[in-house]
Enzyme design. Structure first.
Site, PDB file in Angstrom:
ATOM      1  N   LYS A 127       0.841  -1.200   0.000  1.00  0.00           N
ATOM      2  CA  LYS A 127       0.000   0.000   0.000  1.00  0.00           C
ATOM      3  C   LYS A 127       0.880   1.256   0.000  1.00  0.00           C
ATOM      4  CE  LYS A 127      -3.769  -2.393   2.454  1.00  0.00           C
ATOM      5  NZ  LYS A 127      -4.717  -2.317   3.598  1.00  0.00           N
ATOM      6  N   ASN A 143      -1.911  -0.290   7.089  1.00  0.00           N
ATOM      7  CA  ASN A 143      -1.266  -1.531   7.529  1.00  0.00           C
ATOM      8  C   ASN A 143      -0.389  -2.180   6.460  1.00  0.00           C
ATOM      9  OD1 ASN A 143      -3.288  -2.354   5.864  1.00  0.00           O
ATOM     10  ND2 ASN A 143      -4.472  -3.436   7.423  1.00  0.00           N
TER      11      ASN A 143
HETATM   12  P1  IDP Z   1      -7.476  -7.281   5.505  1.00  0.00           P
HETATM   13  O1  IDP Z   1      -6.669  -6.263   4.711  1.00  0.00           O
HETATM   14  O2  IDP Z   1      -6.735  -7.723   6.730  1.00  0.00           O
HETATM   15  O3  IDP Z   1      -8.002  -8.406   4.657  1.00  0.00           O
HETATM   16  P2  IDP Z   1     -10.183  -6.171   5.432  1.00  0.00           P
HETATM   17  O4  IDP Z   1     -11.218  -6.453   6.455  1.00  0.00           O
HETATM   18  O5  IDP Z   1     -10.335  -6.821   4.081  1.00  0.00           O
HETATM   19  O6  IDP Z   1      -8.745  -6.476   6.081  1.00  0.00           O
HETATM   20  O7  IDP Z   1     -10.156  -4.590   5.228  1.00  0.00           O
HETATM   21  C1  IDP Z   1      -9.479  -3.991   4.146  1.00  0.00           C
HETATM   22  C2  IDP Z   1      -8.655  -2.836   4.672  1.00  0.00           C
HETATM   23  O8  IDP Z   1      -9.528  -1.830   5.213  1.00  0.00           O
HETATM   24  C3  IDP Z   1      -7.715  -3.191   5.833  1.00  0.00           C
HETATM   25  O9  IDP Z   1      -6.479  -3.745   5.422  1.00  0.00           O
HETATM   26  C4  IDP Z   1      -7.543  -1.858   6.508  1.00  0.00           C
HETATM   27  O10 IDP Z   1      -6.633  -1.020   5.775  1.00  0.00           O
HETATM   28  C5  IDP Z   1      -8.945  -1.259   6.375  1.00  0.00           C
HETATM   29  N1  IDP Z   1      -9.814  -1.578   7.526  1.00  0.00           N
HETATM   30  C6  IDP Z   1     -10.420  -2.767   7.793  1.00  0.00           C
HETATM   31  N2  IDP Z   1     -11.158  -2.721   8.915  1.00  0.00           N
HETATM   32  C7  IDP Z   1     -11.041  -1.453   9.373  1.00  0.00           C
HETATM   33  C8  IDP Z   1     -11.583  -0.769  10.517  1.00  0.00           C
HETATM   34  O11 IDP Z   1     -12.333  -1.326  11.319  1.00  0.00           O
HETATM   35  N3  IDP Z   1     -11.222   0.533  10.677  1.00  0.00           N
HETATM   36  C9  IDP Z   1     -10.402   1.184   9.809  1.00  0.00           C
HETATM   37  N4  IDP Z   1      -9.871   0.582   8.710  1.00  0.00           N
HETATM   38  C10 IDP Z   1     -10.177  -0.723   8.498  1.00  0.00           C
END
Ligand code: IDP
Ligand code: MG
Length: 138
Positions: free
Chosen positions: A9, A116
């Site tokens: 990212k 992240n």
């Molecule tokens: P992942 O990347 O670990 O698969 P996902 O649930 O698919 O996580 O979410 C996509 C991206 O959205 C995450 O990597 C993170 O950058 C962001 N994200 C996910 N959940 C949250 C949240 O609860 N608050 C803020 N950002 C979030």
């Protein structure tokens, strides 16, 4: 052979972590089958993150992913989808285990979207769909 889509990212690229992340994937034993740097456009990201439409972090997520270049790569190997997600660690970098990419290299920045460093596909269906989006089905 199983394949997964990894995205480094904009935070990972800005912080000069491309080599570190590629090295971790390679040292684990997966093959980097393809890799490219790009500036994603909104249409591509809306397709990639379609499952998150309507969530409070969706728009910040798209804006964040538009904030700079990203690296897309295809990693290949038996059980690489599960294996890369294990290397990446939990979504929330505050609690991601030390030793993982997110646990070692990221922390909460107080932003609406969690920054992240990496994305990894979460299933064979997602991987095929995402690889087609970023590599034109190749
Ligand atoms: P992942 O990347 O670990 O698969 P996902 O649930 O698919 O996580 O979410 C996509 C991206 O959205 C995450 O990597 C993170 O950058 C962001 N994200 C996910 N959940 C949250 C949240 O609860 N608050 C803020 N950002 C979030
Ligand atoms: Mg996900």
């Amino acid at each position: 052979m199983e394949r997964t889509l990894v995205l480094i990212k904009p935070d990972g690229v800005r912080r000069n972590l491309v080599g570190e992340i590629v090295a971790r994937i390679e040292r684990k034993g997966y093959l980097i089958a393809n890799i490219r740097m790009l500036e994603a456009d909104r249409a591509l990201l809306e397709k990639h993150y379609a499952e998150h439409v309507g969530k409070p972090f969706y728009e910040p997520l798209v804006e964040f992913m538009l904030s700079g270049p990203i690296v897309a790569l295809i990693a290949e190997g038996n059980r690489v989808i599960e294996g890369f997600r294990s290397l990446a660690g939990a979504t929330d970098p505050t609690v991601a285990a030390p030793g993982t990419i997110r646990g070692d290299l990221a922390r909460d920045q107080g932003t609406k979207v969690v920054q992240n460093i990496v994305h990894g596909s979460d299933s064979i269906e997602s991987a095929e769909r995402e690889i087609a989006l970023f590599f034109g089905g190749k």
